[in-house]
Design an enzyme around this catalytic site. Sequence first.
Site, short mmCIF file in Angstrom:
data_model
loop_
_atom_site.label_atom_id
_atom_site.label_comp_id
_atom_site.label_asym_id
_atom_site.label_seq_id
_atom_site.Cartn_x
_atom_site.Cartn_y
_atom_site.Cartn_z
N HIS A 1 -4.67 -0.63 6.26
CA HIS A 1 -4.22 0.22 7.37
C HIS A 1 -5.14 0.16 8.61
O HIS A 1 -5.74 1.16 9.01
CB HIS A 1 -4.04 1.66 6.93
CG HIS A 1 -5.10 2.23 6.03
ND1 HIS A 1 -6.45 2.15 6.29
CD2 HIS A 1 -5.00 2.90 4.86
CE1 HIS A 1 -7.12 2.74 5.33
NE2 HIS A 1 -6.26 3.21 4.45
N LYS B 1 -9.09 -0.91 -5.52
CA LYS B 1 -9.15 -0.23 -4.22
C LYS B 1 -10.47 0.49 -4.08
O LYS B 1 -10.82 1.34 -4.91
CB LYS B 1 -8.00 0.76 -4.09
CG LYS B 1 -7.98 1.57 -2.79
CD LYS B 1 -7.76 0.69 -1.57
CE LYS B 1 -7.68 1.52 -0.30
NZ LYS B 1 -6.40 2.26 -0.20
N HIS C 1 0.88 -1.19 0.00
CA HIS C 1 0.00 0.00 0.00
C HIS C 1 0.90 1.22 0.00
O HIS C 1 1.44 1.61 1.04
CB HIS C 1 -0.89 0.01 1.24
CG HIS C 1 -1.87 1.15 1.29
ND1 HIS C 1 -3.09 1.03 1.93
CD2 HIS C 1 -1.84 2.42 0.81
CE1 HIS C 1 -3.75 2.17 1.83
NE2 HIS C 1 -3.00 3.04 1.15
N HIS D 1 -10.50 0.61 1.94
CA HIS D 1 -10.25 1.66 2.93
C HIS D 1 -11.40 1.56 3.93
O HIS D 1 -12.53 1.94 3.62
CB HIS D 1 -10.21 3.04 2.29
CG HIS D 1 -9.93 4.14 3.28
ND1 HIS D 1 -8.78 4.90 3.24
CD2 HIS D 1 -10.64 4.58 4.35
CE1 HIS D 1 -8.79 5.76 4.24
NE2 HIS D 1 -9.92 5.58 4.93
N ASP E 1 1.18 2.60 3.49
CA ASP E 1 0.33 3.77 3.27
C ASP E 1 1.18 5.04 3.28
O ASP E 1 0.72 6.10 3.73
CB ASP E 1 -0.79 3.85 4.30
CG ASP E 1 -1.86 4.88 3.94
OD1 ASP E 1 -1.94 5.26 2.76
OD2 ASP E 1 -2.59 5.32 4.85
N HIS F 1 1.47 5.31 -1.84
CA HIS F 1 1.04 6.41 -2.70
C HIS F 1 2.28 7.03 -3.34
O HIS F 1 3.10 7.62 -2.64
CB HIS F 1 0.27 7.47 -1.91
CG HIS F 1 -1.01 6.96 -1.31
ND1 HIS F 1 -2.22 7.01 -1.97
CD2 HIS F 1 -1.25 6.37 -0.11
CE1 HIS F 1 -3.16 6.48 -1.21
NE2 HIS F 1 -2.60 6.07 -0.07
#
Length: 341
Positions: A170, A98, A13, A135, A243, A15
């Site tokens: 997360h 996702k 995970h 999420h 994350d 970004h």
Amino acid sequence: MDRLEIKRANDMHVHLRQDDMLAQVLPHTIAQCAHALVMPNITPAVLTADDLVAYRQSILALLPDGSTFKPLMTFKVAPTTSPAEISKLKAQGAVAGKLYPEGVTTNSEGGVTDFKALYPVYEAMQEAGLVLCLHGEMPGVFSLDRESKFLAVLRDIASRFADLRIVLEHATTAEAIDCVSELPANVACTLTVHHLYLTLDDVIGDRLNPHAFCKPVAKRPEDRDALVAAALSGNGKFFLGSDSAPHTVANKECACGAAGVYTAPVLMPALLELFEKHCKLELLEAFTSGFAAKFYGLPEHKETIVLVQKSWTVPEQYGDDKSGFSVKPFLAGKTLRWQVG
């Protein structure tokens, strides 16, 4: 011990953002990871097979010569997602979809509110062998209760789609850890570096710390302790998903600061210190690499990373204020005992 050689991480995970920010933050991930599951909530979002191909190419174009790093691509599961698009996404190399509930985090506008309406999409993903990443926060609920309220959605999807691999992303609560532990083997959970360190007091307990603010927000000490216990448990349901979510300093230190913690620069050193502190070094590689590879069906990789016991101070920021792309990392200004060799 003053040196540890370990398999490069599978960060499930991350970004990486886009454009100039992508170019700035990508090196920190590829320096420590063999694979990284790249989140699709860029602007515009990755919704179609063509979007996925274009975003992957933008990442590959920035890799240095000889790099073996592989970005694992995802798409955003939106209310408009068509089951027919799933096979196209799979054909172009999608690994996972996702799902972002409406308005719960960065670029989640236009997210999902009716989770049952997407049953046909989950069915198509199950047939295609794709992973559904969630999420796990319920929109419109008091912020500290959003994850707990979402667990009913997780249980519902898991019960109806027994062959669909599902990842609760997360996790931040002891309740979420218990829920994932009790569900069947097709359900797993990622744990972040920062949630293994932080509680809500680190965000708002004294002065407001915008660089510790993320979604879902860090919770109580007993929740943090449950996350640490899960990471150290040797249970293959729980594995690394950092994350890591960079935002410019300007976008963090403002009236409406963005949610996200940039952990990529300290990923393995911070985890090594935590596992060493708890005398669980023998489980570090499984948590950072092995468990994720097994759950996602990734090819085994032999690339390793060397960490050396040599103190260093985490920079206050990466980038340049003049360029507008300065980013403050997790644990900025702190001294870590281990560093990438």
